[in-house]
Design a protein around this motif. Structure first.
Motif, short mmCIF file in Angstrom:
data_model
loop_
_atom_site.label_atom_id
_atom_site.label_comp_id
_atom_site.label_asym_id
_atom_site.label_seq_id
_atom_site.Cartn_x
_atom_site.Cartn_y
_atom_site.Cartn_z
N THR A 81 0.84 -1.20 0.00
CA THR A 81 0.00 0.00 0.00
C THR A 81 0.87 1.24 0.00
O THR A 81 0.60 2.22 -0.71
CB THR A 81 -0.90 0.01 1.25
OG1 THR A 81 -1.33 -1.32 1.50
CG2 THR A 81 -2.09 0.89 1.06
N PHE A 84 2.15 2.17 -3.44
CA PHE A 84 1.16 2.79 -4.33
C PHE A 84 0.83 4.21 -3.89
O PHE A 84 0.65 5.09 -4.73
CB PHE A 84 -0.10 1.93 -4.39
CG PHE A 84 0.02 0.85 -5.41
CD1 PHE A 84 -0.16 1.12 -6.76
CD2 PHE A 84 0.34 -0.43 -5.02
CE1 PHE A 84 -0.03 0.13 -7.69
CE2 PHE A 84 0.47 -1.43 -5.97
CZ PHE A 84 0.30 -1.16 -7.30
N HIS A 104 -13.82 6.07 -12.17
CA HIS A 104 -13.69 5.20 -11.00
C HIS A 104 -14.54 5.66 -9.83
O HIS A 104 -15.04 4.84 -9.07
CB HIS A 104 -12.22 5.13 -10.56
CG HIS A 104 -11.40 4.25 -11.44
ND1 HIS A 104 -10.17 3.75 -11.08
CD2 HIS A 104 -11.63 3.76 -12.67
CE1 HIS A 104 -9.69 3.01 -12.05
NE2 HIS A 104 -10.55 3.01 -13.03
N PHE A 110 -16.50 0.65 -14.16
CA PHE A 110 -16.07 -0.74 -13.99
C PHE A 110 -17.19 -1.58 -13.37
O PHE A 110 -17.27 -2.78 -13.61
CB PHE A 110 -14.79 -0.82 -13.14
CG PHE A 110 -14.91 -0.19 -11.78
CD1 PHE A 110 -14.83 1.18 -11.64
CD2 PHE A 110 -15.10 -0.97 -10.66
CE1 PHE A 110 -14.95 1.77 -10.39
CE2 PHE A 110 -15.22 -0.38 -9.40
CZ PHE A 110 -15.14 1.00 -9.28
N LYS A 264 -17.16 -3.06 5.73
CA LYS A 264 -17.22 -3.07 4.28
C LYS A 264 -17.26 -1.66 3.71
O LYS A 264 -16.72 -1.41 2.63
CB LYS A 264 -18.49 -3.81 3.85
CG LYS A 264 -18.46 -4.15 2.38
CD LYS A 264 -19.64 -4.99 1.99
CE LYS A 264 -19.35 -5.62 0.65
NZ LYS A 264 -20.46 -6.45 0.20
N HIS A 267 -14.44 0.67 1.95
CA HIS A 267 -14.01 0.78 0.55
C HIS A 267 -14.31 2.17 0.00
O HIS A 267 -13.75 2.55 -1.01
CB HIS A 267 -14.64 -0.32 -0.31
CG HIS A 267 -16.06 -0.09 -0.70
ND1 HIS A 267 -17.13 -0.47 0.07
CD2 HIS A 267 -16.62 0.47 -1.79
CE1 HIS A 267 -18.26 -0.16 -0.53
NE2 HIS A 267 -17.99 0.43 -1.66
N ARG A 271 -11.19 3.78 -1.94
CA ARG A 271 -11.34 3.62 -3.39
C ARG A 271 -10.45 4.54 -4.24
O ARG A 271 -9.98 4.12 -5.29
CB ARG A 271 -12.81 3.82 -3.78
CG ARG A 271 -13.15 3.35 -5.19
CD ARG A 271 -13.16 1.85 -5.26
NE ARG A 271 -12.59 1.38 -6.51
CZ ARG A 271 -12.43 0.10 -6.81
NH1 ARG A 271 -12.80 -0.82 -5.98
NH2 ARG A 271 -11.91 -0.26 -7.95
N MET A 273 -7.56 5.04 -4.15
CA MET A 273 -6.33 4.31 -4.45
C MET A 273 -6.34 3.72 -5.86
O MET A 273 -5.29 3.55 -6.46
CB MET A 273 -6.17 3.16 -3.46
CG MET A 273 -5.38 3.49 -2.24
SD MET A 273 -3.64 3.53 -2.60
CE MET A 273 -3.34 1.76 -2.75
N SER A 274 -7.51 3.38 -6.37
CA SER A 274 -7.56 2.75 -7.69
C SER A 274 -7.14 3.74 -8.77
O SER A 274 -6.58 3.35 -9.80
CB SER A 274 -8.95 2.19 -7.98
OG SER A 274 -9.86 3.22 -8.25
N ALA A 277 -3.42 3.70 -8.54
CA ALA A 277 -2.90 2.46 -9.13
C ALA A 277 -2.92 2.53 -10.65
O ALA A 277 -1.97 2.10 -11.32
CB ALA A 277 -3.71 1.27 -8.63
N ARG A 278 -3.99 3.10 -11.21
CA ARG A 278 -4.08 3.20 -12.67
C ARG A 278 -2.99 4.13 -13.19
O ARG A 278 -2.29 3.80 -14.16
CB ARG A 278 -5.48 3.70 -13.06
CG ARG A 278 -5.66 4.03 -14.51
CD ARG A 278 -5.47 2.83 -15.39
NE ARG A 278 -6.43 1.78 -15.11
CZ ARG A 278 -7.65 1.72 -15.67
NH1 ARG A 278 -8.00 2.63 -16.54
NH2 ARG A 278 -8.47 0.75 -15.36
#
Lengths: 361, 185
Positions: A81, A84, A104, A110, A264, A267, A271, A273-274, A277-278
C-alpha cells in the motif's frame, strides 16, 4: 564523505513540522480538527450561527475522524500500500487523471461492466450518500445555513457569504428542504436492490456474512428510514414524537459514521487508491516494460515488477531458481514452466500458443 | 472431516471438463479460473491441469495493497473482494504459478477460490467433482498420506513437492509414468 551525506538531511529534519507531533495519527488528527474549526469559524460568521441541535453529529464526526485516521494510517503502512500511495501521489497530475477519476469514483464504469443491476444499486446508494453528506456536513459545521431577513424569502449563506435569496415556496427552496428526503429514497431503493441481490445471487449467498455484508446495508437502511420518518412526523403527525425520532436518527448516523472505516464501507475512503494504481501502471508502463525471459513478450512495467519483488522480500518470500528469477517470466510462461517442472520436459520452450484455455469446446 | 484438493497429474486426459465445470460454479460468471496444458504439444497428447495451489503463505495476498485477497478459514485463498480490488495487478505479478486472471473492463482480479461455496461445507470443488480420470480428487489427509506412501521416493519427499515454491493447501503428486511406476486403477 559518508558522514556528511548522512548528517545533511538530519539537520533539515529537525525543523520538520512532523517533530511537533507524537505520531502520524496525532498530526493528521490535529490538522483535521484545526481545519474543521477554522472552516466553522469562517462559515458560522465567528461562531454566531452554530446549529446546536446538530452538535451530536459534530462529536460523531470527530470520533469518526479518529477511527478513520487510525485505520487508514495502519493500512497505508503495509508495504504494498505504501508503494502505491507514495508513487501514486507523485503521479497524480497526469493527463488521464480527470477521466480515470470520473470513471472510477463518479460514474463507476467498472461496475457497469460487472453488471447493470449492480451498477444501478451502487449508483443509487453511492450518490444518495454523497448527496446526503453534501447537505449534512455543511449544516452540522455551519458552512451553510438559511436566514430569513425578509418574510417569505430565505437567504442561503455558504461559508459566511450570502449566496442567494430565494422565495420560501420556490423550486430551489423545495429542493433544499427535500434534498435529504431525495437522498433517503435513493439509498432505500439502492439498499433494497442490494438486499434482493444478496438473497438471490448464488455467489453472494455463498460468500456473504451477516456482519460484513448485511449489517452495513441495514445500517444505511435504518439511517434512511429514520430520516424519512422525521419528514413523515412533521407532515402527517404534526410533529408528534419528533424529538425522540430525531435522537434515534442522530444515533443511527453517528454509529454508521464511527463504523464506516472498519467494515465493508471502508471501501469508500480507500477507493481513490484505484486512481493512483491506474496512474502508476500507465506511467511506468510508458517508461519501460519488462520482456519475458522466455517468449520476449512485454508483460509488466519494470518498476512494478521491482516493487512487487521488494514487497515480497519484506514478507520473506522469494521465488529464485538456480539461474533466473520466476518474476522474469510472463504469466503463460510461468504456468508452462511449472508444468515443465512437474514433467521434466521444457514445455515453456515449445513455441506453441496455449491451447483451449476457455472451455469453449 | 477436512478434505483437500489432490492432483494426480499423470491421469489427465485433456478433456477440459474441469475448465467447463469451473465456469458453472456460482459466481464464477461463466469464466474458468484454471488451466490445462499440453506437456509436449507437438509430440504427444499428455496433458496436465494447473490450478491455484492455495499457498499457506500466499504471495498474491501479501502483495495486495488493498487487502482484497482474503484467506478463508479452510485455507482457501479467495478471489479478490470485488469492493476492495483496485486493479493494480500486483497479485498476477507476484504469483509464482501465474494463476490470477485479470479483467481490464471490470478492473477486477479473479482467481480460483476452491469453489468456497461448496468446499466450506465439505462438498468437492466443481473441477474435482467432474474429473473423469481421477486427476483431481477431493481427499482427507489420511487418504493423501496413503497415496504419498504409494509413490514416495527414497529421500522421503514427494517428487512434486520438490517443484513447488512453498507449502500449499492443495497437494500435488507427480506422474507415476515418469517415475517408471505402472499404475493399477
Amino acid at each position: 564523505m559518508e558522514a556528511q551525506v548522512a548528517t545533511k538531511p538530519k539537520v533539515k529534519k529537525e525543523h520538520s513540522i512532523n517533530h511537533a507531533f507524537a505520531s502520524h495519527f496525532a498530526k493528521s488528527m490535529f490538522i483535521s480538527v484545526l481545519g474543521l474549526a477554522i472552516l466553522t469559524f469562517i462559515g458560522t460568521r465567528m461562531f454566531t450561527h452554530v446549529d446546536l441541535n446538530l452538535y451530536g453529529y459534530m462529536v460523531g464526526t470527530i470520533v469518526f475522524l479518529g477511527g478513520f485516521f487510525y485505520r487508514f494510517i495502519a493500512w497505508g503502512e503495509r508495504p504494498p500500500t505504501k508503494v502505491f500511495i507514495k508513487k501514486g501521489l507523485k503521479l497524480l497530475f497526469r493527463k488521464t487523471t480527470p477521466q480515470t477519476t470520473v470513471e472510477h469514483l463518479a460514474t463507476y464504469r467498472f461496475i457497469w461492466n460487472r453488471g447493470v443491476y449492480r451498477w444501478t444499486q451502487h449508483l443509487l446508494i453511492g450518490w444518495g450518500c454523497v448527496l446526503a453528506c453534501l447537505v449534512t456536513f455543511p449544516l452540522v459545521f455551519g458552512w451553510m445555513y438559511f436566514t430569513m431577513p425578509e418574510n417569505g424569502y430565505y437567504t442561503i449563506v455558504a461559508m459566511g457569504i450570502s449566496l442567494i435569496t430565494i422565495p420560501a415556496d420556490g423550486f430551489i427552496a423545495y429542493l433544499s428542504y427535500n434534498a435529504l428526503n431525495i437522498s433517503a429514497i435513493m439509498v432505500i431503493a439502492g439498499v433494497t436492490m442490494a438486499l434482493y441481490r444478496r438473497l438471490k445471487n448464488m455467489q453472494a449467498r455463498a460468500e456473504q456474512k451477516f456482519m460484513y455484508d448485511f449489517m452495513p446495508l441495514y445500517l444505511l437502511l435504518f439511517v434512511s428510514i429514520t430520516g424519512l420518518a422525521l419528514t413523515f412526523i412533521n407532515m402527517f403527525l404534526h410533529g408528534w414524537g419528533h424529538s425522540v425520532m430525531s435522537l434515534i436518527h442522530q444515533y443511527s448516523v453517528i454509529i454508521t459514521l464511527i463504523y464506516l472505516p472498519f467494515g465493508k464501507l471502508a471501501h469508500i475512503p480507500f477507493r481513490p487508491m484505484s486512481v493512483l494504481a491506474r496512474n502508476y501502471r500507465e506511467h511506468y508502463g510508458e517508461q519501460s516494460m519488462k520482456p519475458c525471459k522466455v517468449c520476449g513478450e512485454e508483460f509488466v512495467s519494470t518498476e512494478q515488477s521491482q516493487d512487487v519483488l521488494s514487497v515480497l522480500a519484506t514478507n520473506e518470500i522469494e521465488f529464485k531458481k538456480e539461474d533466473f528469477h520466476l518474476a522474469e517470466l510472463c504469466l503463460p510462461c510461468r504456468r508452462k514452466y511449472r508444468i515443465a517442472q512437474f514433467s521434466g520436459f521444457p514445455t515453456h520452450e515449445v513455441k506453441v500458443k496455449e491451447a483451449n484455455q476457455n472451455a469453449k469446446g | 472431516m477436512k478434505k483437500r484438493l489432490y492432483l494426480e497429474l499423470e491421469n489427465c486426459i485433456g478433456c477440459r471438463s474441469c475448465l467447463a465445470a469451473c465456469t458453472q460454479c456460482g459466481g464464477h460468471d461463466e469464466r474458468n479460473r484454471n488451466y490445462v496444458y499440453d506437456v509436449n504439444p507437438l509430440v504427444n497428447r499428455q496433458t496436465m491441469p494447473l490450478m491455484c495451489l492455495h499457498c499457506v503463505n500466499p504471495a498474491c495476498a501479501r502483495s495486495c495493497p488493498a487487502q482484497a485477497i482474503q484467506i478463508h478459514e479452510t485455507g482457501a485463498v479467495l478471489s479478490a473482494l470485488v469492493e476492495k480490488c483496485i486493479g493494480c495487478q500486483n497479485c498476477t505479478i507476484a504469483c509464482p504459478y501465474g494463476i490470477p486472471k485479470f479483467d481490464t473492463e471490470q478492473n477486477l482480479m479473479y482467481k480460483c477460490d476452491l469453489c468456497i461455496d461448496r468446499t466450506k461445507d465439505g462438498i468437492p470443488p466443481m473441477c474435482a467433482s467432474v474429473c473423469p480420470s481421477n486427476t483431481l480428487q477431493w481427499l482427507t489427509d489420511e487418504e493423501i498420506e496413503a497415496k504419498q506412501k504409494q509413490f514416495n521416493l527414497d529421500n522421503g519427499k514427494w517428487v512434486a513437492s520438490m517443484h513447488l515454491e512453498s507449502e500449499t493447501n492443495v497437494k500435488v503428486n507427480l506422474p507415476g509414468i515418469l517415475q517408471g511406476v505402472t499404475k493399477l486403477f
